[in-house]
Design an enzyme around this catalytic site. Structure first.
Site, PDB file in Angstrom:
ATOM      1  N   ASP A 129      -6.209   1.654  -2.184  1.00 42.61           N
ATOM      2  CA  ASP A 129      -6.886   1.433  -0.908  1.00 42.61           C
ATOM      3  C   ASP A 129      -7.737   0.169  -0.911  1.00 42.61           C
ATOM      4  O   ASP A 129      -7.730  -0.597   0.057  1.00 42.61           O
ATOM      5  CB  ASP A 129      -7.754   2.645  -0.550  1.00 42.61           C
ATOM      6  N   HIS A 137       0.833  -1.205   0.000  1.00 42.21           N
ATOM      7  CA  HIS A 137       0.000   0.000   0.000  1.00 42.21           C
ATOM      8  C   HIS A 137       0.872   1.260   0.000  1.00 42.21           C
ATOM      9  O   HIS A 137       0.606   2.207  -0.748  1.00 42.21           O
ATOM     10  CB  HIS A 137      -0.938  -0.019   1.206  1.00 42.21           C
ATOM     11  N   ASP A 138       1.911   1.272   0.839  1.00 40.75           N
ATOM     12  CA  ASP A 138       2.844   2.416   0.852  1.00 40.75           C
ATOM     13  C   ASP A 138       3.474   2.612  -0.523  1.00 40.75           C
ATOM     14  O   ASP A 138       3.576   3.735  -1.023  1.00 40.75           O
ATOM     15  CB  ASP A 138       3.954   2.203   1.885  1.00 40.75           C
TER      16      ASP A 138
END
EC number: 3.1.1.4
Length: 145
Positions: free
Chosen positions: A121, A75-76
């Site tokens: 997300d 996600h990062d």
């Protein structure tokens, strides 16, 4: 105007200038939190992910400690790609999505930054829901150097 009134007016102006430097909280994190709850059907509070492993929460370093932490690193990295290739501000990008029977679904009509960040997300939220949660990996930043 009396000198005391001028001092009060000056104090108000200075405090307003100082307050303008305080950044508001990222709006996107509210949506991401809702997506996480959609994906895991409310089984775990979103706060459980805020300081988990080496990558869940603000920043990240070291090697992910488990599957859930790898979800956070991915996600990062996705947010990094949104900033780099899409010229997005992922923490501030508001998007449209819905909670379906198979988890969060991004609005197909959106393109560009909104769709890219929404996909980041939604993918992370689904990954979180599938990954086991190991309580011993909560609040371990000292092991992530």
């Amino acid at each position: 105007m009396y000198p005391a009134h001028l001092l009060v007016l000056l104090a108000v102006c200075v405090s307003l200038l100082g307050a303008s430097d305080i950044p508001p909280q990222p709006l996107n994190l509210v949506q991401f939190s809702s997506m996480i709850q959609c994906a895991n059907h409310g089984r775990r509070p979103t706060s459980n992910y805020m300081d988990y492993g080496c990558y869940c929460g603000k920043g990240g370093s070291g090697t992910p400690v488990d599957e859930l932490d790898r979800c956070c690193k991915i996600h990062d990295d996705c947010y990094g790609e949104a900033e780099k290739s899409q010229k997005c501000a992922p923490y501030w990008t508001w998007y449209t999505w819905k909670c379906g029977s198979d988890g969060p679904q991004c609005d197909d009509s959106k393109t560009g930054c909104q769709r890219f960040v929404c996909d980041c997300d939604a993918t992370a939220a689904k990954c979180f829901a599938k990954a086991p949660y190991n309580k011993e990996n909560y609040n371990i930043k000292t092991r992530c150097q």
